[in-house]
Design an enzyme around this catalytic site. Structure first.
Site, PDB file in Angstrom:
ATOM      1  N   CYS A 135       3.789  -5.975  -2.163  1.00  0.00           N
ATOM      2  CA  CYS A 135       3.125  -5.041  -3.068  1.00  0.00           C
ATOM      3  C   CYS A 135       1.767  -5.409  -3.661  1.00  0.00           C
ATOM      4  O   CYS A 135       0.939  -6.034  -2.692  1.00  0.00           O
ATOM      5  CB  CYS A 135       3.725  -4.640  -4.563  1.00  0.00           C
ATOM      6  SG  CYS A 135       3.274  -3.424  -5.658  1.00  0.00           S
ATOM      7  N   ASP A 167       5.158   5.586   2.495  1.00  0.00           N
ATOM      8  CA  ASP A 167       4.549   4.845   1.263  1.00  0.00           C
ATOM      9  C   ASP A 167       3.416   5.779   0.934  1.00  0.00           C
ATOM     10  O   ASP A 167       2.552   5.657   1.481  1.00  0.00           O
ATOM     11  CB  ASP A 167       4.195   3.597   1.675  1.00  0.00           C
ATOM     12  CG  ASP A 167       3.707   2.691   0.369  1.00  0.00           C
ATOM     13  OD1 ASP A 167       3.022   3.232  -0.565  1.00  0.00           O
ATOM     14  OD2 ASP A 167       3.589   1.348   0.721  1.00  0.00           O
ATOM     15  N   HIS A 201       7.621   2.555  -0.214  1.00  0.00           N
ATOM     16  CA  HIS A 201       7.025   1.330  -0.588  1.00  0.00           C
ATOM     17  C   HIS A 201       7.826   0.689  -1.405  1.00  0.00           C
ATOM     18  O   HIS A 201       8.927   1.225  -1.941  1.00  0.00           O
ATOM     19  CB  HIS A 201       5.647   1.735  -1.625  1.00  0.00           C
ATOM     20  CG  HIS A 201       5.027   0.534  -2.142  1.00  0.00           C
ATOM     21  ND1 HIS A 201       4.150   0.151  -1.522  1.00  0.00           N
ATOM     22  CD2 HIS A 201       5.065  -0.046  -3.444  1.00  0.00           C
ATOM     23  CE1 HIS A 201       3.432  -0.742  -2.391  1.00  0.00           C
ATOM     24  NE2 HIS A 201       4.286  -0.887  -3.362  1.00  0.00           N
TER      25      HIS A 201
END
Length: 229
Positions: free
Chosen positions: A122, A171, A198
């Site tokens: 991330c 995502d 994600h």
């Protein structure tokens, strides 16, 4: 398996890092960069996983310059708190948190005498990409769904070490067309796209995808074995 130690950046700033050591002599070292949730139980388990694979793992607390001892979960409130902390770190004068990551790389290299890789998730994926392009002492880098690394000026950066990048095709934070554009801009970077969302690597999130996480880890370990020894 691991413990927290204090590291010192070039500017004298002292910050904690979680260090997990393998059972035997480390074959190399891996710096593990957190999401926007701190060096929480998930990131510590990721570091432990790299130690179990034979690497010294170092996970620096990259929020420490704006708030110490951050350990968030994955609720909406945690997400909002994490975004606010990330924004505060991004607003720090350059080089900001990158000097803390450099200190972690130096510690990892000094501790093992071997090569150092870096992996991040991330926000940590974005920092992994920036580290690969701007910091010294890295032999391999693996960003997982690095938020922002496919946008703006990021794809124009030039990595100084081999890079393997993981993305999910569902995502909504990283549109697939930007991933395709990144691949064209960076033909030397190995890019894999998974049928996943994600955060697919995090088994504490609803977006966890075991198949994608398992395959991405296998590819990452093979990449590190190739470039770190």
């Amino acid at each position: 398996m691991g413990k927290f130690i204090d590291l010192t950046s070039a500017d004298g700033f002292v910050f904690p890092a979680y260090v997990a050591e393998p059972a035997g002599t480390p074959k190399a070292a891996v710096v593990v960069l957190q999401e926007i949730f701190g060096v929480n139980s998930h990131i510590r388990s990721v570091a432990d996983g790299y130690a179990a694979a034979g690497y010294l793992a170092v996970a620096p607390a990259t929020f420490h310059r704006v708030k110490p001892d951050v350990e968030l979960g994955y609720t909406e409130a945690d997400m909002n708190a994490g975004f606010a902390l990330k924004t505060a770190v991004d607003a720090l004068p350059a080089p900001g948190v990158l000097q803390d990551i450099q200190a972690a790389i130096h510690h990892a290299a000094k501790s093992t005498g071997g090569k150092v890789g870096i992996v991040g998730y991330c926000w940590g994926g974005l920092l992994t990409w920036r580290a690969a392009c701007t910091l010294s002492g890295l032999s391999a880098a693996v960003p997982y769904y690095g938020g922002g690394m496919t946008a703006g000026d990021e794809p124009a950066r030039q990595p100084a070490c081999p890079v393997l990048a993981h993305f999910g095709d569902q995502d909504h934070w990283i549109p697939l067309d930007t991933v395709e554009a990144f691949k064209k801009a960076q033909p030397g970077v190995e890019v894999f796209v998974y049928e996943a969302n994600h955060g697919f690597n995090c088994d504490q999130r609803g977006s966890y995808n075991e198949a994608a996480a398992t395959l991405a880890r296998a590819r990452t370990l093979a990449f590190f074995a190739k470039h770190l020894g």
